[in-house]
Design a protein around this motif. Structure first.
Motif, PDB file in Angstrom:
ATOM      1  N   LEU A 129       0.830  -1.197   0.000  1.00  0.00           N
ATOM      2  CA  LEU A 129       0.000   0.000   0.000  1.00  0.00           C
ATOM      3  C   LEU A 129       0.871   1.257   0.000  1.00  0.00           C
ATOM      4  CD1 LEU A 129      -2.749   1.396   0.160  1.00  0.00           C
ATOM      5  CD2 LEU A 129      -2.536   1.274   2.654  1.00  0.00           C
ATOM      6  N   GLN A 130       1.860   1.281   0.853  1.00  0.00           N
ATOM      7  CA  GLN A 130       2.750   2.436   0.920  1.00  0.00           C
ATOM      8  C   GLN A 130       3.432   2.669  -0.426  1.00  0.00           C
ATOM      9  OE1 GLN A 130       5.901   1.969   3.767  1.00  0.00           O
ATOM     10  NE2 GLN A 130       6.509   4.095   3.627  1.00  0.00           N
ATOM     11  N   ARG A 131       3.893   1.609  -1.044  1.00  0.00           N
ATOM     12  CA  ARG A 131       4.602   1.749  -2.322  1.00  0.00           C
ATOM     13  C   ARG A 131       3.689   2.237  -3.437  1.00  0.00           C
ATOM     14  NH1 ARG A 131       8.938  -3.246  -2.584  1.00  0.00           N
ATOM     15  NH2 ARG A 131      10.328  -2.381  -1.003  1.00  0.00           N
ATOM     16  N   ILE A 132       2.454   1.731  -3.507  1.00  0.00           N
ATOM     17  CA  ILE A 132       1.574   2.167  -4.597  1.00  0.00           C
ATOM     18  C   ILE A 132       1.143   3.613  -4.381  1.00  0.00           C
ATOM     19  CG2 ILE A 132      -0.644   1.328  -3.659  1.00  0.00           C
ATOM     20  CD1 ILE A 132       0.465   1.275  -7.350  1.00  0.00           C
ATOM     21  N   LEU A 133       0.901   4.005  -3.136  1.00  0.00           N
ATOM     22  CA  LEU A 133       0.517   5.390  -2.886  1.00  0.00           C
ATOM     23  C   LEU A 133       1.643   6.345  -3.255  1.00  0.00           C
ATOM     24  CD1 LEU A 133      -1.458   5.081   0.467  1.00  0.00           C
ATOM     25  CD2 LEU A 133      -2.379   5.491  -1.830  1.00  0.00           C
ATOM     26  N   GLN A 134       2.882   5.927  -3.054  1.00  0.00           N
ATOM     27  CA  GLN A 134       4.026   6.763  -3.426  1.00  0.00           C
ATOM     28  C   GLN A 134       4.213   6.810  -4.939  1.00  0.00           C
ATOM     29  OE1 GLN A 134       7.171   4.887  -1.205  1.00  0.00           O
ATOM     30  NE2 GLN A 134       6.753   6.073   0.643  1.00  0.00           N
ATOM     31  N   ALA A 135       3.842   5.731  -5.637  1.00  0.00           N
ATOM     32  CA  ALA A 135       4.107   5.634  -7.077  1.00  0.00           C
ATOM     33  C   ALA A 135       3.023   6.275  -7.938  1.00  0.00           C
ATOM     34  CB  ALA A 135       4.265   4.162  -7.475  1.00  0.00           C
ATOM     35  N   LEU A 136       1.822   6.405  -7.404  1.00  0.00           N
ATOM     36  CA  LEU A 136       0.715   6.934  -8.210  1.00  0.00           C
ATOM     37  C   LEU A 136       0.837   8.442  -8.405  1.00  0.00           C
ATOM     38  CD1 LEU A 136      -2.350   5.035  -6.713  1.00  0.00           C
ATOM     39  CD2 LEU A 136      -1.452   4.810  -9.047  1.00  0.00           C
ATOM     40  N   PRO A 137       0.416   8.927  -9.574  1.00  0.00           N
ATOM     41  CA  PRO A 137       0.294  10.379  -9.752  1.00  0.00           C
ATOM     42  C   PRO A 137      -0.753  10.927  -8.766  1.00  0.00           C
ATOM     43  CG  PRO A 137       0.001   9.212 -11.839  1.00  0.00           C
ATOM     44  CD  PRO A 137       0.049   8.181 -10.764  1.00  0.00           C
ATOM     45  N   ASN A 138      -0.660  12.192  -8.430  1.00  0.00           N
ATOM     46  CA  ASN A 138      -1.533  12.793  -7.412  1.00  0.00           C
ATOM     47  C   ASN A 138      -3.013  12.522  -7.640  1.00  0.00           C
ATOM     48  OD1 ASN A 138       0.663  13.802  -6.054  1.00  0.00           O
ATOM     49  ND2 ASN A 138       0.512  15.839  -6.953  1.00  0.00           N
ATOM     50  N   GLU A 139      -3.500  12.729  -8.870  1.00  0.00           N
ATOM     51  CA  GLU A 139      -4.934  12.537  -9.144  1.00  0.00           C
ATOM     52  C   GLU A 139      -5.353  11.100  -8.880  1.00  0.00           C
ATOM     53  OE1 GLU A 139      -8.236  13.103 -12.718  1.00  0.00           O
ATOM     54  OE2 GLU A 139      -6.097  13.262 -13.193  1.00  0.00           O
ATOM     55  N   ALA A 140      -4.554  10.144  -9.305  1.00  0.00           N
ATOM     56  CA  ALA A 140      -4.885   8.737  -9.105  1.00  0.00           C
ATOM     57  C   ALA A 140      -4.810   8.361  -7.625  1.00  0.00           C
ATOM     58  CB  ALA A 140      -3.961   7.853  -9.934  1.00  0.00           C
ATOM     59  N   ARG A 141      -3.809   8.884  -6.920  1.00  0.00           N
ATOM     60  CA  ARG A 141      -3.697   8.611  -5.482  1.00  0.00           C
ATOM     61  C   ARG A 141      -4.924   9.155  -4.754  1.00  0.00           C
ATOM     62  NH1 ARG A 141       0.984  10.293  -4.739  1.00  0.00           N
ATOM     63  NH2 ARG A 141       0.459  12.458  -4.396  1.00  0.00           N
ATOM     64  N   ASP A 142      -5.330  10.384  -5.074  1.00  0.00           N
ATOM     65  CA  ASP A 142      -6.514  10.962  -4.438  1.00  0.00           C
ATOM     66  C   ASP A 142      -7.757  10.134  -4.737  1.00  0.00           C
ATOM     67  OD1 ASP A 142      -4.916  12.959  -3.420  1.00  0.00           O
ATOM     68  OD2 ASP A 142      -5.512  14.450  -4.918  1.00  0.00           O
ATOM     69  N   HIS A 143      -7.842   9.628  -5.958  1.00  0.00           N
ATOM     70  CA  HIS A 143      -8.972   8.777  -6.344  1.00  0.00           C
ATOM     71  C   HIS A 143      -8.974   7.489  -5.518  1.00  0.00           C
ATOM     72  CE1 HIS A 143     -12.144   7.800  -9.221  1.00  0.00           C
ATOM     73  NE2 HIS A 143     -11.662   6.573  -9.250  1.00  0.00           N
ATOM     74  N   LEU A 144      -7.806   6.869  -5.382  1.00  0.00           N
ATOM     75  CA  LEU A 144      -7.704   5.621  -4.625  1.00  0.00           C
ATOM     76  C   LEU A 144      -8.016   5.848  -3.149  1.00  0.00           C
ATOM     77  CD1 LEU A 144      -7.032   2.608  -4.644  1.00  0.00           C
ATOM     78  CD2 LEU A 144      -4.636   3.219  -4.245  1.00  0.00           C
ATOM     79  N   LEU A 145      -7.610   6.973  -2.608  1.00  0.00           N
ATOM     80  CA  LEU A 145      -7.852   7.257  -1.190  1.00  0.00           C
ATOM     81  C   LEU A 145      -9.329   7.436  -0.862  1.00  0.00           C
ATOM     82  CD1 LEU A 145      -4.822   9.586  -0.369  1.00  0.00           C
ATOM     83  CD2 LEU A 145      -5.225   7.250   0.464  1.00  0.00           C
ATOM     84  N   GLN A 146     -10.183   7.503  -1.868  1.00  0.00           N
ATOM     85  CA  GLN A 146     -11.620   7.570  -1.636  1.00  0.00           C
ATOM     86  C   GLN A 146     -12.251   6.185  -1.564  1.00  0.00           C
ATOM     87  OE1 GLN A 146     -13.535  10.347  -4.352  1.00  0.00           O
ATOM     88  NE2 GLN A 146     -11.655  11.532  -4.423  1.00  0.00           N
ATOM     89  N   ALA A 147     -11.465   5.152  -1.837  1.00  0.00           N
ATOM     90  CA  ALA A 147     -11.979   3.780  -1.840  1.00  0.00           C
ATOM     91  C   ALA A 147     -12.356   3.333  -0.434  1.00  0.00           C
ATOM     92  CB  ALA A 147     -10.920   2.832  -2.411  1.00  0.00           C
ATOM     93  N   ARG A 148     -13.250   2.364  -0.392  1.00  0.00           N
ATOM     94  CA  ARG A 148     -13.517   1.651   0.851  1.00  0.00           C
ATOM     95  C   ARG A 148     -12.435   0.580   0.969  1.00  0.00           C
ATOM     96  NH1 ARG A 148     -20.000   0.590   0.273  1.00  0.00           N
ATOM     97  NH2 ARG A 148     -20.578   2.787   0.179  1.00  0.00           N
ATOM     98  N   VAL A 149     -12.046   0.273   2.179  1.00  0.00           N
ATOM     99  CA  VAL A 149     -10.955  -0.676   2.392  1.00  0.00           C
ATOM    100  C   VAL A 149     -11.451  -1.847   3.227  1.00  0.00           C
ATOM    101  CG1 VAL A 149      -8.669  -1.009   3.423  1.00  0.00           C
ATOM    102  CG2 VAL A 149      -9.220   1.152   2.273  1.00  0.00           C
TER     103      VAL A 149
END
Length: 124
Positions: free
Chosen positions: A54-74
């Protein structure tokens, strides 16, 4: 908790021999994968079984995609991973499954969908 497990076993007097059979290397998501992430319909569920991944993908994603992913349910495989998701900034619900087994993760998602409309169709 890979590191936590090792520390706990050693604290109990176990002698450990580690055999690294593969390397975990950061992989940058392709532009196509990022585009698919941005097109995911809501609600999005993320099955979380590795804090390091999780830490690695959040660091690797462009800002818009990271913000989109952070809205997901976990749906997290443990309480520790659930806290990790909250600390990472996930804004959707975070639930904890009974285990990291796929059936347990899916059962937790099904329970989490009880009050909403969820799609089970995979996105490719």
């Amino acid at each position: 908790g890979r590191g936590r497990l090792q520390a706990e076993l050693q604290a109990r007097g176990a002698r450990l021999i580690q055999a690294d059979v593969y390397d975990r290397v950061p992989v940058r998501p392709s532009p196509q994968a990022v585009a698919r992430l941005l097109r995911l319909p809501r609600p999005v569920w993320l099955a979380l079984s590795s804090g390091q991944a999780l830490q690695r993908i959040l660091q690797a994603l462009p800002n818009e995609a990271r913000d989109h992913l952070l809205q997901a349910r976990v749906v997290a495989a443990s309480e520790r991973l659930g806290r990790h998701a909250v600390d990472a900034g996930f804004r959707g619900s975070v639930i904890v499954a009974a285990s990291a087994l796929p059936d347990a993760l899916m059962a937790a998602i099904a329970a989490g969908c009880a009050d909403t409309v969820c799609s089970a169709a995979p996105v490719r």
